[in-house]
Design a protein around this motif. Structure first.
Motif, PDB file in Angstrom:
ATOM      1  N   TYR A 210      49.521  35.135   4.390  1.00 55.16           N
ATOM      2  CA  TYR A 210      48.602  36.042   3.696  1.00 55.16           C
ATOM      3  C   TYR A 210      48.967  37.509   3.883  1.00 55.16           C
ATOM      4  N   GLU A 211      49.565  37.867   4.988  1.00 58.13           N
ATOM      5  CA  GLU A 211      49.916  39.271   5.224  1.00 58.13           C
ATOM      6  C   GLU A 211      50.943  39.777   4.222  1.00 58.13           C
TER       7      GLU A 211
ATOM      8  N   PHE B  32      43.371  34.617   9.928  1.00 63.28           N
ATOM      9  CA  PHE B  32      43.025  35.255   8.658  1.00 63.28           C
ATOM     10  C   PHE B  32      41.764  36.099   8.811  1.00 63.28           C
ATOM     11  N   ASP B  33      40.772  35.581   9.514  1.00 63.59           N
ATOM     12  CA  ASP B  33      39.527  36.303   9.746  1.00 63.59           C
ATOM     13  C   ASP B  33      39.804  37.608  10.501  1.00 63.59           C
ATOM     14  N   GLY B  34      40.611  37.549  11.539  1.00 66.34           N
ATOM     15  CA  GLY B  34      40.961  38.749  12.294  1.00 66.34           C
ATOM     16  C   GLY B  34      41.720  39.758  11.449  1.00 66.34           C
TER      17      GLY B  34
ATOM     18  N   LYS C 198      39.369  41.592   9.013  1.00 66.05           N
ATOM     19  CA  LYS C 198      38.518  42.579   9.681  1.00 66.05           C
ATOM     20  C   LYS C 198      39.261  43.871   9.988  1.00 66.05           C
ATOM     21  N   LYS C 199      40.584  43.818  10.066  1.00 65.52           N
ATOM     22  CA  LYS C 199      41.384  45.005  10.373  1.00 65.52           C
ATOM     23  C   LYS C 199      41.773  45.794   9.120  1.00 65.52           C
ATOM     24  N   LEU C 200      41.611  45.212   7.937  1.00 65.68           N
ATOM     25  CA  LEU C 200      42.038  45.878   6.703  1.00 65.68           C
ATOM     26  C   LEU C 200      41.174  47.079   6.362  1.00 65.68           C
ATOM     27  N   ASP C 201      41.773  48.035   5.678  1.00 68.73           N
ATOM     28  CA  ASP C 201      41.026  49.155   5.112  1.00 68.73           C
ATOM     29  C   ASP C 201      40.322  48.623   3.868  1.00 68.73           C
ATOM     30  N   GLN C 202      39.015  48.495   3.930  1.00 68.02           N
ATOM     31  CA  GLN C 202      38.258  47.835   2.877  1.00 68.02           C
ATOM     32  C   GLN C 202      38.303  48.577   1.538  1.00 68.02           C
TER      33      GLN C 202
END
Length: 157
Positions: free
Chosen positions: A101-102, A130-132, A135-139
């Motif tokens: 996914y990255e 994937f959940d972690g 949560k780290k992405l710039d929304q």
């Protein structure tokens, strides 16, 4: 006036609600909106993503990504893939644990996430990474190019 008098207000509302529900079900599930292509031949043959076969297929690309603990989300993903293929899509079914996914998610244009949860909505073991990452992405920039849908499967409690 005669129909409403014979049925009563509650029964009339229920009948009207049923008619609306049937109409919406037809519009959403029977009458295809997009893509307006003829379903590809061999509509039930959906397998894990295979780069060589991907170029031979026709249809709108759809990536179905599942995260499962007991296999239920995978079953739903396979069913969705078969139905999507019948309606002119080119589905690719991916286990979130094996999907990169990255790197690959930013290349997708249409994805459906089927994610199981347990406890108080916690991600499955296969979806922890994937959940972690999410949560780290710039929304603000998250998935600008991606049309997506999320189907969450909870427990039976």
């Amino acid at each position: 006036k005669r129909i409403m008098g014979a049925l009563g207000l509650v029964e009339g509302c229920l009948l009207a609600g049923l008619a609306i529900a049937l109409f919406l079900a037809y519009k959403l599930f029977v009458q295809p909106k997009w893509p307006s292509q003829v379903p590809a031949e061999g509509g039930d043959d959906v397998e894990q993503k295979n780069e060589a076969e991907e170029e031979d297929e026709t249809g709108v690309p759809m990536t179905i990504i599942f995260g499962t603990q007991t296999g239920n989300a995978e079953e739903f993903a396979e069913i969705l893939g078969k139905e999507a293929k019948k309606r002119g899509y080119k589905p690719s079914i991916q286990d979130i644990e094996e999907y990169n996914y990255e790197d690959d998610l930013e290349k997708e244009s249409f994805a459906v996430f089927l994610m199981a949860t347990f406890g108080e909505g916690e991600p499955t073991d296969s979806a922890q990474g994937f959940d972690g990452w999410l949560k780290k992405l710039d929304q603000r920039d998250m998935f600008k190019q991606l049309d997506f849908a999320v189907f969450a499967l909870g427990n039976k409690q």
